[in-house]
Write a protein that holds these residues in place. Structure first.
Motif: not given
Length: 251
Positions: A168-190
């Motif tokens: 549904d609509d909120d799924v796409w929002y949650e997906s983008m937020v999850a993507s941002a969190r995953a990128i943030a984890q890459l930042v910490e690892t780098a």
């Protein structure tokens, strides 16, 4: 506007247009074809960087031959609502799936997500997905597990204790937020790597630049998702009689 399948000459013109870095809309204008036709043709035949006219033409001939020899469509297949053209819907679902695959999503996950997204209810059971996609229950289960882990599908209890998978609509929002969190984890690892490789060294500097870049992307993604969330909750205005075609440039 000409109808029918693309000719080999048109495919050669598409290849030349891609080589000149033209947008799909411009290639379509030159061929007097819908932009969606060019987009579908390119994405189902390797994408803009790998498209070849001769290979695309042969692949289309093979697909046409297989369809002619295929068994008739399942008479129990769900009828199309709102007077939709069943063949046009099938082709669009194939295009939607192909574009998601080109973005990096595995094939079965892209097929399941496209199937759910293009369903008016926005939800299906596992058995309905199996029937629509003609795949095994195990394939559906694996695809749902992946999509759920990415925040793109959620489960809810349906009738007779059957789980329904919902996009549904909120799924796409949650997906983008999850993507941002995953990128943030890459930042910490780098940045951990910067400390290990000693700050100021060439390798550490490279990792620090990667971390700075991804940090900006992560913050921008999360901020944009939050700002745009309200769009998902509003119904778009219907422009009666409008024939304007959405922009479909590459990238």
């Amino acid at each position: 506007m000409p109808g029918g399948r693309l000719t080999q000459q048109e495919r050669q013109q598409i290849a030349l247009g891609l080589a000149d870095d033209l947008a799909y809309a411009e290639i379509a204008r030159r061929l007097d074809r819908p932009t969606s036709t060019i987009t579908r043709e390119v994405m189902r035949n390797g994408g803009p960087t790998a498209y070849r006219a001769d290979l695309a033409h042969r692949a289309t001939e093979r697909r046409t031959h297989r369809r002619r020899q295929a068994a008739p469509r399942d008479p129990e297949a769900p009828a199309q609502a709102y007077g939709r053209d069943a063949e046009a819907v099938r082709e669009y679902e194939e295009l939607f799936t192909t574009v998601m695959m080109a973005s990096g999503m595995p094939t079965m996950m892209a097929r399941v997500l496209a199937c759910l997204t293009l369903t008016d209810a926005g939800s299906l059971t596992a058995s309905e997905l199996v029937q629509r996609l003609k795949v095994s229950p195990a394939s559906v289960s694996k695809a749902i597990a992946f999509l759920e882990s990415q925040g793109m599908v959620r489960r809810e209890q349906g009738e007779h204790r059957r789980e329904r998978y919902v996009v549904d609509d909120d799924v796409w929002y949650e997906s983008m937020v999850a993507s941002a969190r995953a990128i943030a984890q890459l930042v910490e690892t780098a940045r951990q790597g910067v400390r290990v490789l000693v700050p100021g060294t060439p390798a550490a500097t490279r990792l620090e630049n990667i971390a700075r870049f991804l940090d900006f992307v992560s913050e921008s993604t999360a901020r944009a998702a939050e700002q745009a969330r309200e769009i998902l909750r509003t119904k778009p205005e219907t422009l009666s009689g409008s024939t304007a075609e959405p922009r479909s440039d590459r990238g």
